[in-house]
Design a protein around this motif. Sequence first.
Motif, mmCIF file in Angstrom:
data_model
loop_
_atom_site.group_PDB
_atom_site.id
_atom_site.type_symbol
_atom_site.label_atom_id
_atom_site.label_comp_id
_atom_site.label_asym_id
_atom_site.label_seq_id
_atom_site.Cartn_x
_atom_site.Cartn_y
_atom_site.Cartn_z
ATOM 1 N N LEU A 49 0.816 -1.214 0.000
ATOM 2 C CA LEU A 49 0.000 0.000 0.000
ATOM 3 C C LEU A 49 0.850 1.264 0.000
ATOM 4 O O LEU A 49 1.927 1.310 0.581
ATOM 5 N N SER A 50 0.333 2.301 -0.685
ATOM 6 C CA SER A 50 0.975 3.610 -0.595
ATOM 7 C C SER A 50 -0.004 4.669 -1.080
ATOM 8 O O SER A 50 -1.011 4.359 -1.714
ATOM 9 N N LEU A 51 0.297 5.916 -0.786
ATOM 10 C CA LEU A 51 -0.562 7.004 -1.250
ATOM 11 C C LEU A 51 0.129 7.793 -2.360
ATOM 12 O O LEU A 51 -0.283 8.893 -2.697
ATOM 13 N N ARG A 52 1.173 7.189 -2.965
ATOM 14 C CA ARG A 52 1.958 7.959 -3.926
ATOM 15 C C ARG A 52 1.147 8.418 -5.126
ATOM 16 O O ARG A 52 1.386 9.486 -5.678
ATOM 17 N N TRP A 53 0.127 7.628 -5.522
ATOM 18 C CA TRP A 53 -0.644 8.026 -6.713
ATOM 19 C C TRP A 53 -1.527 9.228 -6.433
ATOM 20 O O TRP A 53 -1.830 9.998 -7.337
ATOM 21 N N TYR A 54 -1.916 9.375 -5.160
ATOM 22 C CA TYR A 54 -2.696 10.572 -4.812
ATOM 23 C C TYR A 54 -1.808 11.803 -4.884
ATOM 24 O O TYR A 54 -2.214 12.852 -5.383
ATOM 25 N N GLU A 55 -0.575 11.662 -4.389
ATOM 26 C CA GLU A 55 0.380 12.774 -4.499
ATOM 27 C C GLU A 55 0.575 13.153 -5.956
ATOM 28 O O GLU A 55 0.542 14.319 -6.332
ATOM 29 N N GLN A 56 0.757 12.126 -6.773
ATOM 30 C CA GLN A 56 0.982 12.363 -8.196
ATOM 31 C C GLN A 56 -0.200 13.117 -8.827
ATOM 32 O O GLN A 56 -0.010 14.042 -9.606
ATOM 33 N N VAL A 57 -1.420 12.693 -8.464
ATOM 34 C CA VAL A 57 -2.601 13.329 -9.043
ATOM 35 C C VAL A 57 -2.689 14.788 -8.618
ATOM 36 O O VAL A 57 -2.939 15.677 -9.429
ATOM 37 N N LEU A 58 -2.450 15.039 -7.320
ATOM 38 C CA LEU A 58 -2.609 16.398 -6.819
ATOM 39 C C LEU A 58 -1.535 17.332 -7.369
ATOM 40 O O LEU A 58 -1.724 18.550 -7.395
ATOM 41 N N SER A 59 -0.416 16.761 -7.819
ATOM 42 C CA SER A 59 0.616 17.632 -8.385
ATOM 43 C C SER A 59 0.590 17.604 -9.912
ATOM 44 O O SER A 59 1.462 18.175 -10.564
ATOM 45 N N SER A 60 -0.433 16.942 -10.482
ATOM 46 C CA SER A 60 -0.516 16.878 -11.942
ATOM 47 C C SER A 60 -1.378 18.022 -12.473
ATOM 48 O O SER A 60 -2.539 18.182 -12.084
ATOM 49 N N ASP A 61 -0.778 18.814 -13.363
ATOM 50 C CA ASP A 61 -1.506 19.961 -13.913
ATOM 51 C C ASP A 61 -2.765 19.538 -14.645
ATOM 52 O O ASP A 61 -3.817 20.149 -14.517
ATOM 53 N N SER A 62 -2.653 18.447 -15.445
ATOM 54 C CA SER A 62 -3.791 18.093 -16.290
ATOM 55 C C SER A 62 -4.987 17.655 -15.433
ATOM 56 O O SER A 62 -6.125 18.033 -15.715
ATOM 57 N N TYR A 63 -4.732 16.890 -14.370
ATOM 58 C CA TYR A 63 -5.851 16.463 -13.526
ATOM 59 C C TYR A 63 -6.440 17.634 -12.745
ATOM 60 O O TYR A 63 -7.663 17.784 -12.651
ATOM 61 N N VAL A 64 -5.559 18.474 -12.192
ATOM 62 C CA VAL A 64 -6.066 19.584 -11.378
ATOM 63 C C VAL A 64 -6.882 20.544 -12.235
ATOM 64 O O VAL A 64 -7.969 20.977 -11.847
ATOM 65 N N SER A 65 -6.391 20.835 -13.450
ATOM 66 C CA SER A 65 -7.151 21.784 -14.269
ATOM 67 C C SER A 65 -8.450 21.150 -14.757
ATOM 68 O O SER A 65 -9.478 21.823 -14.858
ATOM 69 N N ALA A 66 -8.430 19.835 -15.039
ATOM 70 C CA ALA A 66 -9.668 19.166 -15.437
ATOM 71 C C ALA A 66 -10.676 19.193 -14.292
ATOM 72 O O ALA A 66 -11.871 19.457 -14.506
ATOM 73 N N ALA A 67 -10.195 18.953 -13.077
ATOM 74 C CA ALA A 67 -11.091 18.978 -11.913
ATOM 75 C C ALA A 67 -11.684 20.367 -11.736
ATOM 76 O O ALA A 67 -12.874 20.521 -11.445
ATOM 77 N N TRP A 68 -10.866 21.370 -11.963
ATOM 78 C CA TRP A 68 -11.309 22.754 -11.806
ATOM 79 C C TRP A 68 -12.400 23.079 -12.826
ATOM 80 O O TRP A 68 -13.434 23.672 -12.495
ATOM 81 N N ILE A 69 -12.205 22.631 -14.083
ATOM 82 C CA ILE A 69 -13.229 22.864 -15.118
ATOM 83 C C ILE A 69 -14.521 22.126 -14.758
ATOM 84 O O ILE A 69 -15.612 22.696 -14.804
ATOM 85 N N SER A 70 -14.391 20.859 -14.364
ATOM 86 C CA SER A 70 -15.580 20.083 -13.994
ATOM 87 C C SER A 70 -16.356 20.770 -12.881
ATOM 88 O O SER A 70 -17.582 20.865 -12.924
ATOM 89 N N LEU A 71 -15.614 21.247 -11.878
ATOM 90 C CA LEU A 71 -16.260 21.861 -10.721
ATOM 91 C C LEU A 71 -16.966 23.149 -11.126
ATOM 92 O O LEU A 71 -18.108 23.398 -10.739
ATOM 93 N N ARG A 72 -16.284 23.975 -11.929
ATOM 94 C CA ARG A 72 -16.903 25.232 -12.352
ATOM 95 C C ARG A 72 -18.174 24.977 -13.144
ATOM 96 O O ARG A 72 -19.216 25.584 -12.890
ATOM 97 N N VAL A 73 -18.083 24.043 -14.111
ATOM 98 C CA VAL A 73 -19.265 23.735 -14.930
ATOM 99 C C VAL A 73 -20.386 23.213 -14.029
ATOM 100 O O VAL A 73 -21.530 23.665 -14.119
ATOM 101 N N ALA A 74 -20.054 22.282 -13.134
ATOM 102 C CA ALA A 74 -21.095 21.664 -12.308
ATOM 103 C C ALA A 74 -21.785 22.707 -11.424
ATOM 104 O O ALA A 74 -23.008 22.674 -11.252
ATOM 105 N N ILE A 75 -21.019 23.652 -10.878
ATOM 106 C CA ILE A 75 -21.639 24.666 -10.010
ATOM 107 C C ILE A 75 -22.538 25.589 -10.826
ATOM 108 O O ILE A 75 -23.691 25.863 -10.451
ATOM 109 N N LEU A 76 -22.042 26.035 -11.980
ATOM 110 C CA LEU A 76 -22.865 26.884 -12.847
ATOM 111 C C LEU A 76 -24.153 26.166 -13.240
ATOM 112 O O LEU A 76 -25.250 26.735 -13.189
#
Lengths: 267, 274
Positions: A49-76
């Motif tokens: 077990l490890s949490l390294r993939w979560y670290e990787q995701v949180l420091s990945s530009d493509s995932y963070v920006s995709a999450a940000w777009i999803s969140l903005r669209v969903a709230i609107l």
Amino acid sequence: MVKAISTPLRIAVVIFVVLTAIFLLAPLVVVVGVSLSESQFIAFPPSSLSLRWYEQVLSSDSYVSAAWISLRVAILVTLTATLVGGAAAIAIHRRKLPFSGSLATFFLSPLVLPTIIYAIGMLMLWSAVFGPVSIVTLWLSHTVITIPYVVRTTLAVLSESNPFLEEAAQTMGANRLQRLWLVVVPQCRPGLVAGAFFAFNISFDEAVLALFLRKPGLTTLPVQIYGQLEFSPDPSVAAVSTIMIGLTIALILIIDRLLGVQKFASS
Amino acid sequence: MSDRAENTLLVLPGLLLLALAFFVPITQMLVLSVSGENGPTLDHFTRFLGDPYYLNVLWRTVRLSLIITVICAAVGFPLAYIMARVGPRLRLWLIVLVILPLMTSVVVRTFGWMVLLSRSGLVPQVLRDLGLAERNFSIMQTELAIVIGMVQVLLPFMTLSILGVVTRIDRRLEEAARTMGCTFMQTLRTVVFPLAVPGIVAGSLLVFTLSASSFVTPNLLGGSRIQVLAASIYRSVTQTLDWPFAAAQAVILFAGILLILVPYARLAGGRSNG
């Protein structure tokens, strides 16, 4: 009733329910398991077990920006669909407009048409009229497909509400705006809340419209995951997916607090 | 301000939004499906219907959707009945069991199946260990994978549709049947099932439509060789960029769905409120 069921039948029922539960939950459990894996490769059950993939995701530009777009669209989408759908449901419920019956059908029609057909139409129209798609395209089209849910949940709540409250408020001198805001909207509230949750959940998880209406820089989280799955899935996809599952569980818990899951399920 | 004006004002934003952002796009798609370089044409339709490859895609779509619908109904009916008849605590858990996958993104759930069904995944491994499969056995990239994934995606829709109807069945009817000598299974067959038919019909219509028009799960689990109609539409839009042909395929998809659904709904006694 239940007492009269024979023992073999009862055992069969238990086995059936357990198997169905495993079948329904297996993919989710597997995704969570893979996300916790230490290994480079996708493997279930994980060997260490490890949490390294979560670290990787949180420091990945493509995932963070995709999450940000999803969140903005969903709230609107949640805001507009609840506002527009709720208002329409109130008017439809009063049955004072001509064609009230067909109005309800009109507002529920996006439910009947497969999303892929609508997605093509939207892409073609938008390209012909406005050119490249934008976040507005996604916002509008997600609002269109979530409005029926808000209309349906609000109509369901209104049909059980006391129709004389509004009249009483009128007799006692409340003006139109006061009646609407202080009497009718509070009556609608459980329906509006349920509709808003549906809208948020659908918009945040939706992949079909988001896949058709994407362009570089306009990638929602489900589209990002889909792209990864088509080419090179590694456990980081599982970490993002697990975060999305976590969000879903949080939504269900909130809904249960506010409305009760059973009521939500029946709408 | 009159009542009429107030209600019109309330309904107008939604009316305009749906007209402009829903009905106009669909009209645009319909127009595009018959437009060619020199005016209106049915070329895109004849191209589809004259090509064995596309006819095969169409047949596969219909066949898989029917199989998926039947399995969902066969599992969904008993599940919904059990949900309606257990105690409130257990019912809550069962509802969560159905809603949690329903509210999870299709992409995420399909990913779970990709892991489970892949060559090194749990399912083939267990089958190999049990001696039921050969060493190179894999379920991924087969129609079976699509069916497994789609049934998991769509079973919640079916179950909730049936549950809505079954909860409204008066329990005393079943008790009466039992008192008059029916066994449990006879009661289920002659009392509960006929009353649940509207829910099963509504659920089947929903599941069939969703299954025939989905491409995310079939694409990821079936691969590019096993194409269904919706996947072919997606490819025409994003890869070959042949939009009029994509529009024509979408029209065929919708016509096909209507062609199967309308007689079915008629046969089963009209569309119910599900």
